[in-house]
Scaffold this active site. Structure first.
Site, mmCIF file in Angstrom:
data_model
loop_
_atom_site.group_PDB
_atom_site.id
_atom_site.type_symbol
_atom_site.label_atom_id
_atom_site.label_comp_id
_atom_site.label_asym_id
_atom_site.label_seq_id
_atom_site.Cartn_x
_atom_site.Cartn_y
_atom_site.Cartn_z
ATOM 1 N N HIS A 110 24.177 123.400 52.562
ATOM 2 C CA HIS A 110 24.860 124.691 52.491
ATOM 3 C C HIS A 110 24.012 125.903 52.864
ATOM 4 O O HIS A 110 24.271 127.004 52.401
ATOM 5 C CB HIS A 110 25.428 124.892 51.082
ATOM 6 C CG HIS A 110 26.586 123.988 50.783
ATOM 7 N ND1 HIS A 110 27.372 124.124 49.676
ATOM 8 C CD2 HIS A 110 27.095 122.940 51.469
ATOM 9 C CE1 HIS A 110 28.310 123.187 49.674
ATOM 10 N NE2 HIS A 110 28.153 122.455 50.762
ATOM 11 N N ASP A 133 26.096 113.994 47.252
ATOM 12 C CA ASP A 133 27.342 114.581 47.762
ATOM 13 C C ASP A 133 27.413 114.407 49.271
ATOM 14 O O ASP A 133 26.952 115.265 50.026
ATOM 15 C CB ASP A 133 27.421 116.076 47.392
ATOM 16 C CG ASP A 133 28.711 116.719 47.905
ATOM 17 O OD1 ASP A 133 29.645 115.975 48.246
ATOM 18 O OD2 ASP A 133 28.776 117.970 47.967
ATOM 19 N N GLU A 176 28.168 126.471 42.714
ATOM 20 C CA GLU A 176 27.594 125.977 43.973
ATOM 21 C C GLU A 176 27.885 126.973 45.102
ATOM 22 O O GLU A 176 29.024 127.371 45.309
ATOM 23 C CB GLU A 176 28.219 124.613 44.318
ATOM 24 C CG GLU A 176 27.728 124.026 45.634
ATOM 25 C CD GLU A 176 28.376 122.674 45.964
ATOM 26 O OE1 GLU A 176 29.359 122.283 45.297
ATOM 27 O OE2 GLU A 176 27.901 122.014 46.901
ATOM 28 N N ASP A 189 27.153 121.378 57.716
ATOM 29 C CA ASP A 189 27.315 120.651 56.455
ATOM 30 C C ASP A 189 28.115 119.372 56.708
ATOM 31 O O ASP A 189 29.217 119.209 56.210
ATOM 32 C CB ASP A 189 28.039 121.578 55.462
ATOM 33 C CG ASP A 189 28.180 120.954 54.081
ATOM 34 O OD1 ASP A 189 27.314 120.143 53.711
ATOM 35 O OD2 ASP A 189 29.157 121.282 53.383
ATOM 36 N N ASP A 210 27.639 116.274 55.853
ATOM 37 C CA ASP A 210 27.704 115.287 54.779
ATOM 38 C C ASP A 210 27.489 113.858 55.242
ATOM 39 O O ASP A 210 28.225 112.948 54.861
ATOM 40 C CB ASP A 210 29.024 115.438 53.996
ATOM 41 C CG ASP A 210 28.996 116.672 53.105
ATOM 42 O OD1 ASP A 210 28.089 116.762 52.272
ATOM 43 O OD2 ASP A 210 29.864 117.554 53.263
ATOM 44 N N LYS A 244 27.595 128.337 49.255
ATOM 45 C CA LYS A 244 27.730 127.745 50.597
ATOM 46 C C LYS A 244 27.622 128.849 51.632
ATOM 47 O O LYS A 244 28.057 129.974 51.396
ATOM 48 C CB LYS A 244 29.073 127.034 50.696
ATOM 49 C CG LYS A 244 29.265 126.260 51.998
ATOM 50 C CD LYS A 244 30.331 125.178 51.812
ATOM 51 C CE LYS A 244 30.701 124.575 53.145
ATOM 52 N NZ LYS A 244 31.462 123.329 53.006
ATOM 53 N N TRP A 260 32.866 124.738 42.745
ATOM 54 C CA TRP A 260 32.739 125.073 44.167
ATOM 55 C C TRP A 260 34.133 125.364 44.707
ATOM 56 O O TRP A 260 35.068 124.609 44.451
ATOM 57 C CB TRP A 260 32.119 123.939 44.990
ATOM 58 C CG TRP A 260 32.166 124.272 46.454
ATOM 59 C CD1 TRP A 260 31.349 125.124 47.114
ATOM 60 C CD2 TRP A 260 33.129 123.817 47.417
ATOM 61 N NE1 TRP A 260 31.736 125.233 48.435
ATOM 62 C CE2 TRP A 260 32.815 124.438 48.643
ATOM 63 C CE3 TRP A 260 34.229 122.949 47.367
ATOM 64 C CZ2 TRP A 260 33.569 124.218 49.814
ATOM 65 C CZ3 TRP A 260 34.966 122.732 48.520
ATOM 66 C CH2 TRP A 260 34.636 123.357 49.725
ATOM 67 N N HIS A 270 23.081 119.126 44.825
ATOM 68 C CA HIS A 270 23.900 118.181 45.577
ATOM 69 C C HIS A 270 23.016 117.700 46.715
ATOM 70 O O HIS A 270 22.556 118.506 47.524
ATOM 71 C CB HIS A 270 25.155 118.852 46.142
ATOM 72 C CG HIS A 270 26.312 118.784 45.210
ATOM 73 N ND1 HIS A 270 27.553 119.285 45.528
ATOM 74 C CD2 HIS A 270 26.425 118.245 43.964
ATOM 75 C CE1 HIS A 270 28.377 119.070 44.518
ATOM 76 N NE2 HIS A 270 27.720 118.450 43.559
ATOM 77 N N ASP A 319 23.300 122.803 47.215
ATOM 78 C CA ASP A 319 23.653 121.653 48.058
ATOM 79 C C ASP A 319 22.847 121.833 49.331
ATOM 80 O O ASP A 319 22.925 122.886 49.980
ATOM 81 C CB ASP A 319 25.171 121.699 48.316
ATOM 82 C CG ASP A 319 25.663 120.581 49.217
ATOM 83 O OD1 ASP A 319 25.037 120.342 50.269
ATOM 84 O OD2 ASP A 319 26.701 119.964 48.891
#
Ligand code: RNT
Ligand code: ZN
Length: 418
Positions: A262, A326, A225, A294, A296, A227, A184, A286, A259
């Site tokens: 994303h 993640d 990955e 994003d 997290d 995004k 990524w 993820h 992910d």
């Protein structure tokens, strides 16, 4: 009723709709989920002093974050003891551990810089997944790494990727479990670019060069990955969804990694999982919790998390999907953050294993949509908590919030002294 009696009642109730909860618990014990080291220190790592840069951010400054490999391992150990299930260790290249006075730049990293992590993983019977670190480094030039028009910059990051392939193979050989190596980068631009294809062609060439490093496809599983955007790179992301998916589709052995933070906010990864499973032998995830972007946040046992787990379980894809957490929240106790997130995904998987998936599919195929809706709603209030409690009991961990007492004690005795 005591716990055993309550579970027995729940077991019977599930059995009546064709669900074998004992088998579900048994199955759960063997499913590896990758636990990310970076929740323990806000994605800082040990190979640089600077801040976290490159399109990802942590917010918060809760006291007690791990500052050394020893502290990070100690904290992770604490969290692992509180979680049921099989764990894999997920490392980033910036978590290299150097001997006193030693340093190697990212393009010169070697297996020996991760020997202590291998020791840690082996002692706990964990496999290891790996991520080259294409951020938080002075060689990120104008926000670009593998897609940089500056050949020296691009070369440096390609060499980093190749070094990581060698390290991934070492992890797999040492632990006896395949190593998922995820690429990524935060490459992109804040405002409207004049050339969107040039950077993508360079990115494509760079990843191809990284993958030209010899490796055993059974041991190393490279992923790309995608995004949609990052803070500071709002206008253009080189590794977009179409780019990453097309790259993986056209390069044998390369997996797409999704992910769930994303994508555009109304897109759901749960729907994308079965779409990709129609084409790819293996995919990677993820698992995170995005709030408006994003962000997290710590993974919870919420609807979309449950839905993602359902798609893996009911398509019989547990051995085809590499699952990694993640997220990174620096505003709360980090050991608790690790534990809640890991347990949430465990709950989601166990919940999916406790659904009458075959029956539900049959209703759909026979177009009995009223019954399908009624049945899907009905199972939501089945005594899943009892199955979770039994699973935790068999794993030797607390099923309720009483584990937090151990974290509070650890905070008072260890974290608050840092
Ligand atoms: C960033 C990506 C990436 C990182 C980790 C630390 O948006 O999700 O996977 O979170 O590599
Ligand atoms: Zn990610």
């Amino acid at each position: 009723m005591n716990q055993a009696e309550r579970y027995e009642e729940a077991r019977k109730k599930y059995a009546a709709i064709g669900v074998d909860t004992d088998a579900a618990i048994q199955k759960m014990m063997g499913i590896p989920v990758s636990l990310h080291c970076w929740q323990g220190d806000d994605v800082t790592g040990f190979d640089h002093d600077g801040p976290l840069t490159g399109g990802i951010q942590t917010t918060g400054n809760y006291p007690g974050k791990a500052r050394t490999p020893e502290e990070l391992m100690q904290d992770m150990d604490m969290a692992i003891k509180l979680m049921p299930g099989k764990k894999k260790l997920n490392l980033h290249a910036c978590y290299a551990i150097f001997a006193d006075g030693e340093h190697a730049d990212r393009d010169k990293l070697e297996p020996k810089h991760f020997a202590k992590w291998v020791e840690f993983a082996k002692e706990r019977n964990m496999g290891i997944d790996f991520n080259p670190t294409f951020f938080s480094h002075e060689k990120v030039k104008d926000g670009l790494t593998l897609s940089s028009p500056d050949e020296e910059t691009r070369k440096f990051w390609i060499e980093h990727g190749k070094a990581c392939i060698r390290i991934s193979q070492y992890f797999a050989k040492e632990t006896g479990m395949p190593c998922v190596m995820n690429i990524w980068t935060g490459d992109g631009s804040k405002d409207i670019p004049a050339d969107r294809m040039g950077p993508r062609m360079r990115y494509k060439d760079s990843i191809e060069q990284i993958l030209s490093e010899p490796y055993d496809k059974a041991l190393v599983k490279p992923c790309v990955e995608s995004k949609v955007f990052g803070i500071g790179v709002e206008a253009f992301t080189v590794g977009s969804a179409e780019f990453a998916l097309s790259f993986a589709a056209s390069h044998d052995g390369c997996l797409p990694l999704m992910d769930n933070g994303h994508y555009h906010p109304t897109e759901v990864v749960s729907d994308k999982i079965p779409a990709l499973l129609c084409f790819f032998p293996e995919i990677a995830l993820h698992i995170t919790r995005p709030i408006r972007w994003d962000s997290d946040h710590v993974v919870l046992f919420d609807d979309e998390t449950k839905e993602m787990a359902k798609e893996i379980v009911r398509n019989d894809a547990l051995s085809r999907v590499y699952m990694a957490l993640d997220y990174f929240d620096a505003s709360i106790n980090r050991v608790a953050a690790w534990t809640v997130g890991f347990c949430s995904w465990q709950k989601a998987l166990l919940n999916a294993l406790c659904l009458p998936n075959g029956e539900l599919k049959k209703l759909q195929d026979e177009n009995r949509m009223t019954e399908l809706m009624v049945m899907q709603e009905d199972v939501k209030t089945y005594p899943f908590g009892e199955v979770w409690e039994e699973y935790c009991r068999q794993c030797g961990v607390a099923a309720d919030y009483s584990w937090l007492d151990a974290v509070k004690k650890y905070e008072a005795e260890v974290l608050s002294k840092r």
